[in-house]
Scaffold this motif. Structure first.
Motif, short mmCIF file in Angstrom:
data_model
loop_
_atom_site.label_atom_id
_atom_site.label_comp_id
_atom_site.label_asym_id
_atom_site.label_seq_id
_atom_site.Cartn_x
_atom_site.Cartn_y
_atom_site.Cartn_z
N GLN A 84 0.82 -1.20 0.00
CA GLN A 84 0.00 0.00 0.00
C GLN A 84 0.86 1.27 0.00
OE1 GLN A 84 -2.67 -0.24 3.35
NE2 GLN A 84 -3.59 -2.18 2.68
N VAL A 85 1.89 1.28 0.84
CA VAL A 85 2.80 2.43 0.89
C VAL A 85 3.53 2.58 -0.44
CG1 VAL A 85 4.86 3.37 2.00
CG2 VAL A 85 3.08 2.29 3.39
N THR A 86 3.96 1.46 -1.01
CA THR A 86 4.66 1.48 -2.31
C THR A 86 3.77 2.08 -3.39
OG1 THR A 86 6.00 -0.44 -1.72
CG2 THR A 86 5.76 0.05 -4.06
N ASP A 87 2.52 1.62 -3.45
CA ASP A 87 1.60 2.13 -4.47
C ASP A 87 1.33 3.62 -4.28
OD1 ASP A 87 1.44 -0.41 -5.50
OD2 ASP A 87 -0.44 -0.92 -4.47
N HIS A 95 6.21 11.97 -9.49
CA HIS A 95 6.90 10.68 -9.41
C HIS A 95 8.30 10.84 -8.81
CE1 HIS A 95 7.84 6.56 -11.17
NE2 HIS A 95 6.67 6.42 -10.56
N PRO A 96 8.37 11.33 -7.57
CA PRO A 96 9.69 11.58 -6.96
C PRO A 96 10.50 10.31 -6.69
CG PRO A 96 7.94 11.86 -5.35
CD PRO A 96 7.27 11.69 -6.67
N VAL A 97 9.80 9.19 -6.43
CA VAL A 97 10.52 7.95 -6.16
C VAL A 97 9.97 6.84 -7.04
CG1 VAL A 97 11.02 8.59 -3.77
CG2 VAL A 97 8.97 7.24 -4.29
N GLN A 98 10.78 5.81 -7.14
CA GLN A 98 10.39 4.58 -7.84
C GLN A 98 10.52 3.47 -6.81
OE1 GLN A 98 12.91 2.80 -11.08
NE2 GLN A 98 11.22 3.53 -12.36
N ALA A 99 9.40 3.20 -6.13
CA ALA A 99 9.43 2.31 -4.97
C ALA A 99 9.14 0.87 -5.36
CB ALA A 99 8.42 2.78 -3.93
N ARG A 100 9.68 -0.04 -4.58
CA ARG A 100 9.43 -1.47 -4.74
C ARG A 100 9.42 -2.12 -3.37
NH1 ARG A 100 15.17 -3.32 -7.47
NH2 ARG A 100 14.46 -5.42 -6.95
N THR A 128 7.81 4.74 14.84
CA THR A 128 9.08 5.38 14.50
C THR A 128 9.76 4.53 13.43
OG1 THR A 128 9.34 6.31 16.73
CG2 THR A 128 11.30 6.20 15.35
N ASP A 129 9.70 5.01 12.21
CA ASP A 129 10.24 4.25 11.09
C ASP A 129 11.72 4.57 10.89
OD1 ASP A 129 7.59 3.41 10.73
OD2 ASP A 129 7.16 5.11 9.38
N THR A 130 12.34 3.91 9.91
CA THR A 130 13.75 4.11 9.61
C THR A 130 13.92 4.35 8.12
OG1 THR A 130 14.43 2.65 11.42
CG2 THR A 130 16.08 3.14 9.73
N LEU A 131 14.57 5.45 7.79
CA LEU A 131 14.93 5.74 6.39
C LEU A 131 16.40 5.37 6.20
CD1 LEU A 131 14.42 6.97 3.58
CD2 LEU A 131 15.07 9.20 4.56
N GLU A 146 15.02 12.35 2.43
CA GLU A 146 14.63 12.86 3.75
C GLU A 146 13.48 13.86 3.64
OE1 GLU A 146 17.57 14.01 6.63
OE2 GLU A 146 19.16 12.94 5.55
N GLY A 147 13.55 14.73 2.63
CA GLY A 147 12.48 15.70 2.44
C GLY A 147 11.17 15.04 2.05
N ILE A 148 11.24 14.05 1.19
CA ILE A 148 10.03 13.35 0.74
C ILE A 148 9.33 12.67 1.91
CG2 ILE A 148 9.20 11.40 -0.64
CD1 ILE A 148 11.48 12.13 -2.65
N PHE A 149 10.09 11.93 2.73
CA PHE A 149 9.45 11.18 3.82
C PHE A 149 9.13 12.07 5.01
CE2 PHE A 149 11.16 7.64 1.38
CZ PHE A 149 10.08 6.78 1.40
N THR A 150 9.79 13.19 5.16
CA THR A 150 9.39 14.14 6.20
C THR A 150 7.99 14.65 5.91
OG1 THR A 150 11.66 14.83 6.65
CG2 THR A 150 9.91 16.37 7.26
N LYS A 151 7.75 14.97 4.64
CA LYS A 151 6.42 15.46 4.25
C LYS A 151 5.37 14.35 4.36
CE LYS A 151 4.04 17.72 0.40
NZ LYS A 151 4.19 18.27 -0.98
N ALA A 152 5.74 13.15 3.89
CA ALA A 152 4.77 12.03 3.93
C ALA A 152 4.43 11.63 5.36
CB ALA A 152 5.34 10.85 3.15
N ASP A 153 5.44 11.57 6.21
CA ASP A 153 5.19 11.14 7.59
C ASP A 153 4.43 12.20 8.39
OD1 ASP A 153 6.53 8.89 6.91
OD2 ASP A 153 7.82 8.86 8.68
N ALA A 154 4.63 13.46 8.05
CA ALA A 154 3.89 14.52 8.75
C ALA A 154 2.40 14.37 8.50
CB ALA A 154 4.37 15.89 8.28
N ALA A 155 2.05 13.96 7.27
CA ALA A 155 0.63 13.77 6.95
C ALA A 155 0.06 12.57 7.68
CB ALA A 155 0.47 13.60 5.44
N GLN A 156 0.92 11.59 7.99
CA GLN A 156 0.45 10.37 8.68
C GLN A 156 0.73 10.40 10.18
OE1 GLN A 156 -1.22 7.93 7.09
NE2 GLN A 156 -1.08 9.13 5.17
N HIS A 157 1.27 11.53 10.66
CA HIS A 157 1.59 11.69 12.08
C HIS A 157 2.56 10.61 12.56
CE1 HIS A 157 -1.59 14.70 12.22
NE2 HIS A 157 -2.43 13.82 11.71
N ARG A 158 3.57 10.36 11.71
CA ARG A 158 4.60 9.39 12.06
C ARG A 158 5.96 10.09 12.07
NH1 ARG A 158 2.86 4.09 11.59
NH2 ARG A 158 5.01 3.34 11.42
#
Length: 365
Positions: A84-87, A95-100, A128-131, A146-158
């Protein structure tokens, strides 16, 4: 008293313009000094504007795109969370990342070291996840993640912590030392070739061409070794990589210099601005120094690996931080430049020799 006059020598009476020594001509001889000055000023102005346009367009708004990463879900999370996170990441605007999806951190480390991905994100059931990043592959991509996941985690309160799997050397500020080393090699290569072309000229015989190529090879070997020696033994930036960096330096200098010599044989003095256009105006901003290919605009991201500054920069990273993994692409690029330069030097020199040999019998007739 009688005076006598000597008859003119027969050879003087028979003299003709055909018997005058051959005078070499330059393509600029047909133009007046004023026309030449106008052409030089306009040419330099165009190079200057090209330099400004290329650098500003490449660097003014770095945007991450298609950074390859892996997504890992720790035990204790519902099944399918990683997918789900990958999708969701792959559907993000721009398309900032190409996740798998990856099975575990062991797989992530292997793929990072094999240079198939540039990071991974470990989702934890505790919140508390790990990048996982690899700044050795490019600090701009690591910062972008770091910038991409800071923004994504802020929306998910993580929240998340960062673990750098392949950190840059403590003496390699922002991972730029390899870029500067590569630029130094490139500048030396085209400056020597340009200097030979301007002060001595293009080779007139195949023997001269061979001598010029040999001089370039010797210079490339010396400058490649000395550049590697400075960064490894004297400054301690890349300790323990003297031989492979020396070989890479030889390739960068020789390929750049020989290609510039080939341009000199093909187009004359226009080789100098052409070399500057290729290696400085286009090559430097696309080399992946300040910003890697995954944050540069598409044009610069595409051409960077196919120009010698980018090949040298990527080659240094591959050698220093990834045990040679990924060095094949730079080797291919440098080989292509060297082969094209060799073909131009020998081909146009042979053509000039044939032209002179056809002119000589006609002049003697």
């Amino acid at each position: 008293m009688t005076t006598t006059t000597s008859a003119p020598a027969p050879e003087l009476l028979d003299a003709s313009p055909v018997d005058e020594p051959h005078r070499s001509t330059s393509p600029t001889d047909r133009y007046s000094p004023r026309q030449i000055m106008v052409a030089v000023v306009l040419g330099v102005l165009l190079l200057q504007l090209g330099f400004i346009t290329s650098y500003v367009a490449a660097f003014h708004q770095p945007t991450p795109h298609d950074i390859p990463i892996g997504i890992i879900a720790e035990a204790g999370l519902p099944a399918g969370v990683d997918q789900q996170v990958t999708d969701k990441l792959n559907a993000a605007d721009g398309h900032p990342v190409q996740a798998r999806v990856l099975a575990n951190t062991y797989e992530a480390r292997n793929l990072i070291n094999d240079r198939e991905i540039m990071g991974a994100y470990l989702i934890s059931p505790t919140g508390t996840d790990t990048l996982i990043t690899a700044s050795g592959a490019g600090t701009s991509a690591a910062s972008a993640l770091e910038g991409i996941f800071t923004k994504a985690d802020a929306a998910q309160h993580r929240t998340f912590v960062v673990r750098d799997e392949v950190p840059v050397s403590v003496h390699d500020n922002r991972g730029l030392s390899g870029f500067y080393l590569s630029i130094g090699w490139v500048v030396g290569g085209y400056l020597l070739a340009a200097s030979i072309g301007l002060m001595i000229g293009a080779p007139r015989t195949l023997r001269e061409a061979g001598a010029h190529i040999a001089i370039m090879a010797g210079y490339a070997a010396a400058s490649g070794f000395l550049g590697a020696l400075i960064t490894t033994n004297l400054l301690g930036t890349f300790t323990g990589h003297l031989l492979p960096l020396s070989l890479l330096g030889f390739g960068v200098v020789f390929a750049t210099g020989l290609f510039t010599m080939g341009l000199r044989a093909a187009v004359g003095i226009l080789a100098v601005p052409l070399a500057i256009l290729i290696f400085v105006v286009l090559g430097n901003p696309s080399a992946g120094g300040a910003f890697g290919s995954n944050v540069l605009p598409a044009f610069w991201a595409t051409i960077g690996r196919w120009i010698t500054p980018g090949a040298g920069t990527e080659g240094v990273r591959s050698i220093v931080y990834f045990h040679g993994t990924g060095v094949a692409q730079p080797v291919v690029t440098l080989t292509l430049y060297a082969l094209v330069g060799l073909a131009l030097v020998l081909g146009f020199t042979a053509r000039a020799v044939r032209s002179r040999s056809r002119v000589a019998p006609a002049a003697s007739a």
